[in-house]
Design an enzyme around this catalytic site. Structure first.
Site, mmCIF file in Angstrom:
data_model
loop_
_atom_site.group_PDB
_atom_site.id
_atom_site.type_symbol
_atom_site.label_atom_id
_atom_site.label_comp_id
_atom_site.label_asym_id
_atom_site.label_seq_id
_atom_site.Cartn_x
_atom_site.Cartn_y
_atom_site.Cartn_z
ATOM 1 N N HIS A 12 1.268 -8.501 -27.498
ATOM 2 C CA HIS A 12 0.135 -9.109 -26.789
ATOM 3 C C HIS A 12 -0.176 -10.484 -27.379
ATOM 4 C CE1 HIS A 12 -3.821 -8.964 -24.666
ATOM 5 N NE2 HIS A 12 -4.133 -9.787 -25.648
ATOM 6 N N GLU A 13 -0.283 -10.546 -28.695
ATOM 7 C CA GLU A 13 -0.615 -11.822 -29.347
ATOM 8 C C GLU A 13 0.542 -12.822 -29.241
ATOM 9 O OE1 GLU A 13 -3.644 -12.454 -30.102
ATOM 10 O OE2 GLU A 13 -4.177 -10.383 -29.686
ATOM 11 N N HIS A 36 0.355 -14.734 -25.969
ATOM 12 C CA HIS A 36 -0.529 -15.897 -26.085
ATOM 13 C C HIS A 36 0.206 -17.049 -26.767
ATOM 14 C CE1 HIS A 36 -4.184 -13.928 -24.755
ATOM 15 N NE2 HIS A 36 -4.049 -12.977 -25.660
#
Length: 150
Positions: free
Chosen positions: A67-68, A71
Site C-alpha cells: 500500500h505504501e 504511494h
C-alpha cells in the site's frame, strides 16, 4: 523485526511486486497509532506502525508495505498517488496491496452508546457529547450503556 529487517523487506517487495527499486528509507515510527504506515512527501521516506506489525502475520505486513509503496512509486512517476485517484486504486489491485490497515485485535472500544428510539449501538474509543450528537440512523437520543474503567 528491526529497522534494518524492515528496510530489506521493503526493498524486496518493491523489486518483486513493482519491478522498481526502493531508493529511500523505511523505518518504524512508534507515534503511529491508527494507521499501518505513512509516506512522507518531502523526503519520500516510509514509516510503519511497529505495534501493528508485531500483531499481524507476514502476509498482512506485506499488504501494508505494498500500500505504501503504491504511494511511493506513483508519486515518483508524477501520477495520481492519493487514495481517491484511479491510478492508485488500479495499482493497488494489480499488486495485491491492502486497501485498509488491519485492525489491532486488542483494541476494544471503551464506551458503548445506544439509541433510545431504534436501538442502534455505537462503540467508541472516546466519549461523545450526547446532548450535541444523536443517532445517525433515526436522529434519536443517545445514552451511554457502558463506560471505560480507569
Amino acid at each position: 523485526m528491526t529497522n534494518e529487517d524492515l528496510q530489506k523487506l521493503v526493498e524486496r517487495v518493491s523489486e518483486t511486486s513493482f519491478h522498481r527499486a526502493f531508493q529511500h528509507h523505511a523505518a518504524f515510527n512508534a507515534r503511529l497509532k491508527t494507521t499501518g504506515g505513512r509516506f512522507h512527501l518531502p523526503d519520500e521516506n516510509l514509516d510503519f506502525n511497529p505495534t501493528l506489525f508485531a500483531a499481524i502475520d507476514e502476509a498482512a505486513q506485506i499488504g501494508v508495505i505494498k500500500h505504501e509503496l503504491c504511494h511511493y512509486h506513483l508519486y515518483r512517476e508524477h501520477r495520481g498517488f492519493r487514495h481517491g485517484d484511479a491510478d492508485f486504486k488500479q495499482l493497488l489491485v494489480a499488486v495485491g496491496g491492502s486497501r485498509y490497515a488491519p485492525a489491532l485485535p486488542d483494541r476494544q472500544p471503551r464506551y458503548l452508546y445506544r439509541c433510545t428510539q431504534c436501538g442502534m449501538q455505537y462503540p467508541r474509543q472516546r466519549r461523545i457529547d450526547t446532548r450535541r450528537y444523536g443517532c445517525g440512523r433515526c436522529r434519536g437520543k443517545l445514552v451511554m450503556i457502558s463506560r471505560a474503567v480507569g
